[in-house]
Design an enzyme around this catalytic site. Structure first.
Site, PDB file in Angstrom:
ATOM      1  N   HIS A  99      12.625  41.802  18.672  1.00 23.41           N
ATOM      2  CA  HIS A  99      12.814  41.774  17.388  1.00 23.41           C
ATOM      3  C   HIS A  99      12.126  40.505  16.571  1.00 23.41           C
ATOM      4  O   HIS A  99      12.316  40.461  15.623  1.00 23.41           O
ATOM      5  CB  HIS A  99      14.597  41.409  17.234  1.00 23.41           C
ATOM      6  CG  HIS A  99      15.303  42.601  17.412  1.00 23.41           C
ATOM      7  ND1 HIS A  99      16.058  43.269  16.538  1.00 23.41           N
ATOM      8  CD2 HIS A  99      15.776  43.401  18.750  1.00 23.41           C
ATOM      9  CE1 HIS A  99      16.777  44.370  17.128  1.00 23.41           C
ATOM     10  NE2 HIS A  99      16.636  44.380  18.074  1.00 23.41           N
ATOM     11  N   ASP A 102       8.593  35.151  11.371  1.00 18.68           N
ATOM     12  CA  ASP A 102       9.808  35.727  11.752  1.00 18.68           C
ATOM     13  C   ASP A 102       9.292  37.231  11.885  1.00 18.68           C
ATOM     14  O   ASP A 102       8.387  37.753  11.428  1.00 18.68           O
ATOM     15  CB  ASP A 102      10.549  35.919  10.044  1.00 18.68           C
ATOM     16  CG  ASP A 102      12.087  35.995  10.422  1.00 18.68           C
ATOM     17  OD1 ASP A 102      12.497  36.229  11.119  1.00 18.68           O
ATOM     18  OD2 ASP A 102      12.843  35.267   9.274  1.00 18.68           O
TER      19      ASP A 102
HETATM   20  C1  GDG Z   1      16.284  38.445  14.254  1.00 19.83           C
HETATM   21  C2  GDG Z   1      14.913  38.091  13.907  1.00 19.83           C
HETATM   22  C3  GDG Z   1      14.962  40.183  12.586  1.00 19.83           C
HETATM   23  C4  GDG Z   1      22.812  34.937   7.600  1.00 19.83           C
HETATM   24  N1  GDG Z   1      24.087  33.844   7.193  1.00 19.83           N
HETATM   25  C5  GDG Z   1      25.176  34.724   7.241  1.00 19.83           C
HETATM   26  C6  GDG Z   1      24.845  35.945   7.734  1.00 19.83           C
HETATM   27  N2  GDG Z   1      23.545  35.980   7.667  1.00 19.83           N
HETATM   28  C7  GDG Z   1      22.941  37.174   8.246  1.00 19.83           C
HETATM   29  C8  GDG Z   1      22.126  37.740   7.362  1.00 19.83           C
HETATM   30  C9  GDG Z   1      21.158  38.717   7.990  1.00 19.83           C
HETATM   31  C10 GDG Z   1      21.089  38.173   9.210  1.00 19.83           C
HETATM   32  O1  GDG Z   1      22.178  37.123   9.299  1.00 19.83           O
HETATM   33  C11 GDG Z   1      19.752  37.316   9.598  1.00 19.83           C
HETATM   34  O2  GDG Z   1      18.958  38.347   9.819  1.00 19.83           O
HETATM   35  P1  GDG Z   1      17.407  37.917   9.793  1.00 19.83           P
HETATM   36  O3  GDG Z   1      16.404  39.347   9.880  1.00 19.83           O
HETATM   37  O4  GDG Z   1      16.976  37.280   8.424  1.00 19.83           O
HETATM   38  O5  GDG Z   1      17.292  36.812  11.090  1.00 19.83           O
HETATM   39  P2  GDG Z   1      17.362  36.466  12.211  1.00 19.83           P
HETATM   40  O6  GDG Z   1      18.939  36.295  12.518  1.00 19.83           O
HETATM   41  O7  GDG Z   1      16.562  35.501  13.011  1.00 19.83           O
HETATM   42  O8  GDG Z   1      17.122  37.961  13.304  1.00 19.83           O
HETATM   43  C12 GDG Z   1      14.404  38.692  12.696  1.00 19.83           C
HETATM   44  C13 GDG Z   1      16.186  40.322  12.879  1.00 19.83           C
HETATM   45  O9  GDG Z   1      16.433  40.028  14.467  1.00 19.83           O
HETATM   46  C14 GDG Z   1      16.435  41.901  13.104  1.00 19.83           C
HETATM   47  O10 GDG Z   1      15.612  42.647  14.045  1.00 19.83           O
HETATM   48  O11 GDG Z   1      14.685  40.468  11.320  1.00 19.83           O
HETATM   49  O12 GDG Z   1      13.158  38.434  12.169  1.00 19.83           O
HETATM   50  O13 GDG Z   1      14.536  36.740  13.930  1.00 19.83           O
HETATM   51  O14 GDG Z   1      21.730  40.000   8.053  1.00 19.83           O
HETATM   52  O15 GDG Z   1      22.759  38.169   6.056  1.00 19.83           O
HETATM   53  N3  GDG Z   1      25.952  36.842   7.684  1.00 19.83           N
HETATM   54  C15 GDG Z   1      27.076  36.754   7.500  1.00 19.83           C
HETATM   55  N4  GDG Z   1      27.294  35.173   6.901  1.00 19.83           N
HETATM   56  C16 GDG Z   1      26.282  34.384   6.967  1.00 19.83           C
HETATM   57  O16 GDG Z   1      26.742  33.188   6.340  1.00 19.83           O
HETATM   58  N5  GDG Z   1      28.299  37.441   7.579  1.00 19.83           N
END
Ligand code: GDG
Length: 463
Positions: free
Chosen positions: A157, A365
C-alpha cells in the site's frame, strides 16, 4: 472458486460502516471482502503476556474476521519497531528517521512466523490468499515453509523506494527474495513498480519481461501496478446522507462568508503537514487581500503515538500552527483551524464538501485516498478544486487536479491562489474528469483486477 483469505496487520470488525477505524487500508478491505465470502485474518490490536495463538472469530456481512493477540514485545519490536520505525520511514524516503536495530528484525520475523502458524489451519486447498502491506512482506515465504501451495498474492500500500535508498536497509536482499515466494506482487503506481524493477534488474541480477514477469532468486513471479480506489458508491451515499448534510450546513454557517481550504490526514510526517502550513503562510504573506477571507481547516488524526518521530511531528505542528496563527490572526479570524481528532466518514464527507480547496500535499504517499474522497464529496454544480502532490501515487491518475511540488512553498502558494480564483466552468470541467476516474477506478475495480491477475497464475503442486 475457493474463498479469499486476506491477511493484514489490522482488521476492521464486521459492520464497521461508519469508519470508526482510521486508515485507507481498513476502509478499502472491508469493501473488497464483502463480495468474496472472505476470511480476514490479522492482529486484534491487543497484547497479552505470552503468545497463545488463540484465534477469535467474528462474523457479519458475509465476512469472517479472525484475530489473534500478540505479546507486548511483539508490539514494540514488530509493530512500533520494524514496521513503523524501519520500513515506513525508509519506504517514504526518510532514511534519516529509519532505525536499523536487530531486535526489530527479530520481532518482525517472529510475528510473521506466528501469524503463519496461526492462519495455516484455516487454509483449505481451493482458497487463494491475499497478503497486505509492509508489515507482512515475509508472510508468503512463511506460508510456503508450512506447505501452503495455494496461490498467494501480495499488495504493497505504500511506495517502493528508489534502489539507492532501499539498499540502506541491512537485510534488503532477504526482504526482496521473500517477495519472490508470492505468485503476484502488486504496487500502487507505475512509479513504485519501476523502482522495484530497478532493484530486480540492477541489484538482484534478475530480469523483468514486457508482461511484468520477473525472474530472480531462481523463481518467476508476476508484478503489476494496481492503483487502489475508493469505495466510491458507499462514500457517495454517505455524502448524500443526513449526517453529511448536517455537517455541510454546520460548516457553511461557520464559514461566515469565508472560503475554506481543507486538509484531512493521519498525523504522519509523510503527509507533509509542516510544509503545507508553511506554504499556506507564504500564501498569506503574499496575499494580504486574502486575510480574514480564507482559512485552512486541517484535521490531523493522531496516529502511532508510541513512536517518537510521531510525538516530534505533533509537537512541531503545534508550534508552527500556533506561530502562524499568532502572527496573522485578528480578533475574529484564525487563519488555521488545527484539529487533532477524528471524525466519522459521513461527517468528513460533509466537511470536504464545504471546502473550496482540498489540499493534499504528502511528501510521499502510496496512493492517498483523501484526494479521491474530496472529489467524491463535491457538489457537481459548484465543485471545489483539488490541489495534489506530485509525489502521491494518486497523481498518476488525477492529472486534472492542480498538481504541485509539496516541497516548494511558492508552488503550493501559487496553486492556492489559482484554485481560489478558478472560474466555475473550469472547476466543473476538471471535477467531471476527476470524478469519472474515481468512479471507474474504484475499490471494486482494484480488487477485481488484483484477484483476476492472481487467479491467472498457474497453480503450484501442493506442498
Ligand atoms: C495507506 C497509504 C494508501 C483520516 N482521518 C480520519 C479518517 N481518515 C481516513 C481518510 C482516508 C484514510 O483515513 C487515509 O487514507 P490515505 O490513503 O490518505 O492514507 P493512509 O492512512 O496513510 O493509507 C496510502 C492507503 O493506505 C490505501 O492503500 O492510499 O497511500 O499510506 O480514508 O478518510 N477517517 C475517519 N476519521 C478521521 O478523522 N473516519
Amino acid at each position: 472458486m475457493g474463498r479469499l483469505i486476506v491477511i493484514s496487520n489490522r482488521v476492521s470488525p464486521p459492520g464497521d460502516e461508519t469508519g470508526a477505524s482510521v486508515g485507507g487500508l481498513a476502509m478499502a478491505l472491508s469493501a473488497a471482502l464483502r463480495e468474496h465470502n472472505g476470511v480476514w485474518f490479522g492482529w486484534s490490536g491487543r497484547t497479552t503476556e505470552t503468545f497463545t495463538g488463540q484465534l477469535s472469530f467474528q462474523r457479519g456481512g458475509g465476512v469472517t474476521v479472525a484475530t489473534v493477540d500478540l505479546e507486548d514485545q511483539d508490539r514494540q519490536e514488530y509493530y512500533n519497531g520494524y514496521a513503523n520505525r524501519t520500513l515506513w520511514p525508509l519506504f517514504h524516503y526518510r532514511i534519516d528517521l529509519s532505525a536499523y536495530e536487530r531486535s526489530f528484525d527479530e520481532g518482525y520475523a517472529r510475528v510473521n512466523a506466528r501469524f503463519a502458524d496461526t492462519v495455516r489451519p484455516l487454509v483449505e486447498p481451493q482458497d487463494f490468499i491475499w497478503v497486505h502491506d509492509y508489515h507482512l512482506i515475509p508472510m508468503g515465504r512463511e506460508l510456503r515453509r508450512r506447505g501452503v501451495g495455494n496461490r498467494i498474492g501480495f499488495f504493497l500500500h505504500i511506495p517502493w523506494p528508489a534502489r539507492r535508498l532501499f539498499t540502506t536497509l541491512p537485510n534488503h536482499r532477504e526482504l526482496v527474495e521473500a517477495l519472490f515466494d508470492y505468485d503476484l506482487v502488486g504496487f500502487q503506481s507505475e512509479d513504485a513498480l519501476s523502482a522495484f524493477h530497478d532493484y530486480v534488474t540492477q541489484e538482484a541480477g534478475g530480469t523483468v519481461d514486457a508482461d511484468g514477469q520477473a525472474t530472480a532468486f531462481g523463481r518467476t513471479i508476476q508484478l503489476g501496478a494496481f492503483p487502489i480506489g475508493l469505495d466510491a458508491e458507499t462514500f457517495m451515499e454517505a455524502a448524500e446522507g443526513e449526517v453529511a448534510r448536517g455537517w455541510r450546513e454546520r460548516m457553511q454557517k461557520s464559514l461566515a462568508g469565508r472560503r475554506m481550504i481543507v486538509g484531512v490526514d493521519r498525523l504522519d510526517y509523510s503527509k507533509g503537514l509542516e510544509e503545507r502550513f508553511l506554504a499556506y503562510e507564504e500564501y498569506l504573506a503574499r496575499t494580504p487581500a486574502a486575510h480574514e477571507q480564507v482559512f485552512l481547516l486541517q484535521v490531523a488524526t493522531p496516529s502511532r503515538d508510541e513512536v517518537p518521530a510521531y510525538q516530534e511531528i505533533r509537537a512541531r505542528l503545534d508550534g508552527v500552527s500556533g506561530r502562524i496563527n499568532g502572527a496573522f490572526a485578528t480578533a475574529d479570524w484564525v487563519p488555521i483551524r488545527y484539529v487533532n481528532r477524528s471524525y466519522r466518514r459521513d461527517e468528513l464527507a460533509g466537511i470536504y464538501r464545504a471546502g473550496a480547496i482540498g489540499l493534499v500535499t504528502p511528501l510521499r504517499d502510496g496512493m492517498n485516498l483523501v484526494a479521491k474522497e474530496y472529489v467524491a464529496a463535491q457538489d457537481p454544480e459548484d465543485p471545489g478544486v483539488l490541489i495534489l502532490s506530485q509525489f502521491a501515487g494518486a497523481a498518476e491518475q488525477m492529472a486534472e487536479a492542480l498538481v504541485v511540488n509539496p516541497f516548494s512553498r511558492e508552488d503550493v502558494s501559487d496553486a492556492i491562489r489559482r484554485g481560489l480564483e478558478m472560474p466555475r466552468a473550469e472547476r466543473v470541467r476538471r471535477w467531471e474528469a476527476l470524478m469519472d476516474g474515481v468512479r471507474t477506478h474504484d475499490v471494486v475495480a482494484w480488487r477485481d483486477a488484483f484477484v483476476a491477475a492472481l487467479l491467472a497464475r498457474p497453480e503450484r503442486a501442493a506442498g
